[in-house]
Scaffold this motif. Structure first.
Motif, PDB file in Angstrom:
ATOM      1  N   LEU A  35     -33.530 -65.405 -12.432  1.00 39.26           N
ATOM      2  CA  LEU A  35     -33.404 -64.166 -11.662  1.00 39.26           C
ATOM      3  C   LEU A  35     -32.339 -63.258 -12.279  1.00 39.26           C
ATOM      4  O   LEU A  35     -32.565 -62.075 -12.534  1.00 39.26           O
ATOM      5  N   TYR A  36     -31.171 -63.830 -12.537  1.00 40.41           N
ATOM      6  CA  TYR A  36     -30.074 -63.026 -13.089  1.00 40.41           C
ATOM      7  C   TYR A  36     -30.426 -62.541 -14.492  1.00 40.41           C
ATOM      8  O   TYR A  36     -30.108 -61.412 -14.870  1.00 40.41           O
ATOM      9  N   GLN A  37     -31.087 -63.386 -15.271  1.00 41.84           N
ATOM     10  CA  GLN A  37     -31.485 -62.967 -16.628  1.00 41.84           C
ATOM     11  C   GLN A  37     -32.469 -61.797 -16.548  1.00 41.84           C
ATOM     12  O   GLN A  37     -32.376 -60.850 -17.327  1.00 41.84           O
ATOM     13  N   SER A  97     -21.937 -58.603  -3.648  1.00 40.06           N
ATOM     14  CA  SER A  97     -21.682 -59.422  -4.836  1.00 40.06           C
ATOM     15  C   SER A  97     -21.429 -60.901  -4.552  1.00 40.06           C
ATOM     16  O   SER A  97     -21.361 -61.687  -5.491  1.00 40.06           O
ATOM     17  N   GLY A  98     -21.283 -61.314  -3.274  1.00 40.43           N
ATOM     18  CA  GLY A  98     -21.058 -62.739  -2.999  1.00 40.43           C
ATOM     19  C   GLY A  98     -19.841 -63.250  -3.762  1.00 40.43           C
ATOM     20  O   GLY A  98     -18.772 -62.630  -3.749  1.00 40.43           O
ATOM     21  N   ILE A  99     -19.968 -64.365  -4.459  1.00 44.02           N
ATOM     22  CA  ILE A  99     -18.845 -64.906  -5.233  1.00 44.02           C
ATOM     23  C   ILE A  99     -18.845 -64.355  -6.664  1.00 44.02           C
ATOM     24  O   ILE A  99     -18.185 -64.895  -7.543  1.00 44.02           O
ATOM     25  N   GLY A 110     -17.440 -54.791  -8.127  1.00 42.22           N
ATOM     26  CA  GLY A 110     -18.214 -55.530  -7.138  1.00 42.22           C
ATOM     27  C   GLY A 110     -17.716 -55.252  -5.738  1.00 42.22           C
ATOM     28  O   GLY A 110     -16.546 -54.943  -5.531  1.00 42.22           O
ATOM     29  N   VAL A 111     -18.606 -55.384  -4.758  1.00 39.27           N
ATOM     30  CA  VAL A 111     -18.178 -55.283  -3.356  1.00 39.27           C
ATOM     31  C   VAL A 111     -18.945 -56.298  -2.519  1.00 39.27           C
ATOM     32  O   VAL A 111     -20.129 -56.537  -2.721  1.00 39.27           O
ATOM     33  N   GLU A 112     -18.194 -56.861  -1.569  1.00 41.40           N
ATOM     34  CA  GLU A 112     -18.742 -57.934  -0.730  1.00 41.40           C
ATOM     35  C   GLU A 112     -17.953 -57.942   0.572  1.00 41.40           C
ATOM     36  O   GLU A 112     -16.742 -57.763   0.574  1.00 41.40           O
ATOM     37  N   VAL A 113     -18.652 -58.192   1.687  1.00 40.01           N
ATOM     38  CA  VAL A 113     -18.018 -58.052   2.998  1.00 40.01           C
ATOM     39  C   VAL A 113     -17.209 -59.294   3.401  1.00 40.01           C
ATOM     40  O   VAL A 113     -16.276 -59.197   4.193  1.00 40.01           O
ATOM     41  N   VAL A 134     -13.103 -56.078  -1.077  1.00 43.63           N
ATOM     42  CA  VAL A 134     -13.576 -56.595   0.217  1.00 43.63           C
ATOM     43  C   VAL A 134     -13.971 -55.413   1.076  1.00 43.63           C
ATOM     44  O   VAL A 134     -13.195 -54.472   1.212  1.00 43.63           O
ATOM     45  N   GLY A 135     -15.162 -55.470   1.665  1.00 48.11           N
ATOM     46  CA  GLY A 135     -15.554 -54.406   2.580  1.00 48.11           C
ATOM     47  C   GLY A 135     -17.036 -54.222   2.591  1.00 48.11           C
ATOM     48  O   GLY A 135     -17.776 -54.972   1.946  1.00 48.11           O
ATOM     49  N   SER A 136     -17.484 -53.212   3.343  1.00 40.63           N
ATOM     50  CA  SER A 136     -18.920 -52.959   3.375  1.00 40.63           C
ATOM     51  C   SER A 136     -19.292 -52.192   2.122  1.00 40.63           C
ATOM     52  O   SER A 136     -18.495 -51.426   1.558  1.00 40.63           O
TER      53      SER A 136
HETATM   54  N1  SAH Z   1     -25.243 -61.350  -5.338  1.00 40.61           N
HETATM   55  C1  SAH Z   1     -24.795 -62.590  -4.754  1.00 40.61           C
HETATM   56  C2  SAH Z   1     -24.898 -62.640  -3.227  1.00 40.61           C
HETATM   57  C3  SAH Z   1     -26.156 -62.091  -2.597  1.00 40.61           C
HETATM   58  S1  SAH Z   1     -26.394 -62.491  -0.882  1.00 40.61           S
HETATM   59  C4  SAH Z   1     -25.498 -63.762  -5.390  1.00 40.61           C
HETATM   60  O1  SAH Z   1     -26.479 -63.585  -6.114  1.00 40.61           O
HETATM   61  O2  SAH Z   1     -25.065 -64.904  -5.186  1.00 40.61           O
HETATM   62  C5  SAH Z   1     -25.924 -61.041  -0.048  1.00 40.61           C
HETATM   63  C6  SAH Z   1     -24.439 -60.893   0.153  1.00 40.61           C
HETATM   64  O3  SAH Z   1     -24.226 -59.659   0.832  1.00 40.61           O
HETATM   65  C7  SAH Z   1     -23.792 -61.960   1.021  1.00 40.61           C
HETATM   66  O4  SAH Z   1     -22.739 -62.543   0.295  1.00 40.61           O
HETATM   67  C8  SAH Z   1     -23.259 -61.178   2.242  1.00 40.61           C
HETATM   68  O5  SAH Z   1     -22.035 -61.674   2.711  1.00 40.61           O
HETATM   69  C9  SAH Z   1     -23.096 -59.792   1.691  1.00 40.61           C
HETATM   70  N2  SAH Z   1     -23.173 -58.651   2.643  1.00 40.61           N
HETATM   71  C10 SAH Z   1     -23.926 -58.545   3.758  1.00 40.61           C
HETATM   72  N3  SAH Z   1     -23.790 -57.325   4.288  1.00 40.61           N
HETATM   73  C11 SAH Z   1     -22.936 -56.631   3.495  1.00 40.61           C
HETATM   74  C12 SAH Z   1     -22.418 -55.283   3.539  1.00 40.61           C
HETATM   75  N4  SAH Z   1     -22.763 -54.414   4.481  1.00 40.61           N
HETATM   76  N5  SAH Z   1     -21.585 -54.907   2.544  1.00 40.61           N
HETATM   77  C13 SAH Z   1     -21.243 -55.773   1.550  1.00 40.61           C
HETATM   78  N6  SAH Z   1     -21.696 -57.032   1.483  1.00 40.61           N
HETATM   79  C14 SAH Z   1     -22.539 -57.465   2.443  1.00 40.61           C
END
Ligand code: SAH
Length: 453
Positions: free
Chosen positions: A292-294, A313-315, A331-334, A358-360
């Motif tokens: 998928l990533y590739q 972005s998750g982790i 990257g951004v992740e909540v 960190v944030g929406s």
């Molecule tokens: N890209 C990563 C994670 C994808 S899953 C991977 O491939 O592993 C989707 C991610 O979106 C989850 O980590 C979830 O916590 C985050 N998320 C959900 N709503 C969000 C928002 N409004 N803003 C930012 N991140 C959000």
């Protein structure tokens, strides 16, 4: 007029996106479990709503040539493998068709390059994570899975699509819990201690984490159990306890405690190393996550001057897979814990051109726009509900050349693409990747490009 318990002969015409056979009788659309297109069956009427009915197969009069006859019905009844009765090649075709149908129905897109679903060579035992309920069944502590739409546990020892090492660990722990007479949770009166066992295993590292989810903090003779587990499974590097006293569907509370070792495992994806903690999102199928990533890398056609936004972005797995090929990744992740992991993961892999917020995703777009950041590629990987209108507008306003959309729900993806089309973008191609063989889940990547003016 049809009524409950009637038995009628029908031919299955289609398959729902959840894997039920679809038949039309007397103005009703019936959903029938374990029935495949072209099959002729006698069906018992279970339930009738206004226009929709539910039926059950009484007898198969003619079976589909694509039926997998070897599937243990427990996998269908629990939904572990709700497409397992359909031949794998047909599952892949069906998933591509769902992407195609959604794009057409929702976004009116007909002429697009829809690549065939990338499937797995060995589509079994792929899940690197297990969330297994523990309950009492016929007087005995059991591990298994709930029947669909219920909390009625069906004992299972071979989970079919789950890593076999995880299956072994679950069985070992089940036997220990029996031996030490630890009580399983009982939802009816919320008595009993052990609610769930959660296990993660690094596909390449082989490292395992076990989490006991309990209703109360105190676990009788836990040190002895920990010792026996780690002696039998030296690959277990982390044993945790999560105390969750709520009777809800959420598996974890915030209350984690380390019982043994560390609070994470490591694994690698496309050559980068990752720390994965109990709560972080991490794709459950590592081999296919790499494909998928590739595909995301290939679709984005990255170059050394690209500035990339990795939204949701998750982790950090996608952004960090891109980082070595581009100038900068934002990257951004909540979830804060996931962002901390992403930052540590960048450091672990010597990546200095990636930063995570960190944030929406919406708030981040506003911030980055104000700072004058001009991404050439925006990658999005939202949860099932897809993107919000405000995110779509903000991202289009940044005018990236490409938007690479990783989706786990073709319906919301199609809706969002329709929006992008109204804002000067076109869908170029789409590629389903089968991250979840034998289940109804559809994962897909789409390349959306700005129309040149
Ligand atoms: N890209 C990563 C994670 C994808 S899953 C991977 O491939 O592993 C989707 C991610 O979106 C989850 O980590 C979830 O916590 C985050 N998320 C959900 N709503 C969000 C928002 N409004 N803003 C930012 N991140 C959000």
């Amino acid at each position: 007029m049809l009524k409950k318990n009637d038995i009628v002969e029908v031919v299955i015409e289609d398959l729902s996106h959840q894997g039920s056979g679809i038949a039309k009788v007397d103005g009703f659309v019936f959903f029938v479990e374990n029935a495949l297109p072209t099959e002729r069956i006698t069906m018992r009427v279970l339930k009738l709503n206004k226009k929709i009915g539910f039926g059950k197969v009484e007898d198969y009069l003619e079976k589909s040539p694509h039926r997998n006859e070897n599937l243990d019905l427990a996998y269908l009844r629990t939904g572990i493998a709700d497409f397992g009765h359909l031949a794998y090649e047909e599952q892949l075709l069906f998933k591509a068709k769902q992407v195609k149908d959604n794009l057409y129905k929702t976004a009116g897109i007909k002429a697009v390059e829809l690549l065939p679903t990338i499937g797995m060579e060995q589509p079994y035992a792929y899940r690197n994570k297990a969330q297994i309920p523990v309950r009492r069944v016929n007087g005995q502590l059991e591990t298994g899975f709930f029947r669909k739409n219920s909390h009625d546990l069906l004992p299972i020892s071979d989970f079919y699509i789950q890593d076999k090492e995880i299956d072994k660990l679950i069985l070992f722990v089940r036997n220990l819990l029996r031996r030490f007479q630890v009580s399983p949770y009982n939802e009816a009166d919320q008595s009993g201690l052990i609610k769930n066992l959660v296990v993660r295993r690094g596909h390449y590292s082989g490292q395992m984490m076990l989490v006991f989810v309990t209703s109360r903090p105190k676990v009788f003779r836990v040190e002895q159990m920990v010792q026996l587990i780690t002696e039998a499974f030296p690959q277990v590097v982390s044993i945790m306890q999560n105390v969750n006293d709520q009777n809800s569907n959420a598996i974890f509370s915030k209350d984690f405690k380390v019982l043994y070792g560390q609070d994470y495992i490591t694994d690698s994806i496309l050559g980068n190393d990752y720390m994965i903690s109990a709560q972080s999102f991490y794709q459950v199928n590592t081999v296919m996550a790499e494909k998928l990533y590739q595909t995301a890398i290939d679709f984005s056609d990255l170059s050394a001057d690209d500035v990339v936004i990795d939204a949701y972005s998750g982790i950090g797995t996608i952004g960090l897979s891109f980082a070595k090929k581009v100038k900068k990744v934002y990257g951004v992740e909540v979830i804060e814990a996931a962002v901390k992991d992403a930052r540590k993961n960048a450091e672990r892999n010597g990546i200095r051109n990636a930063e995570f917020l960190v944030g929406s995703a919406e708030a981040a777009m506003e911030k980055w726009s104000k700072e004058g950041i001009k991404p050439s590629v925006i990658l999005v990987d939202p949860p099932r509900k897809g993107l919000t209108e405000s995110f779509i507008k903000a991202s289009a306003a940044m005018a990236p050349k490409k938007i690479t959309y990783v989706s786990c729900n073709p319906a919301t993806m199609a809706r969002d693409i329709k929006h992008y089309q109204e804002l000067g973008y076109n869908l170029i191609k789409a590629q389903p990747v089968d991250l979840f063989p034998h289940t109804h889940h559809v994962e897909c990547i789409a390349l959306i490009q700005r129309v040149k003016s």
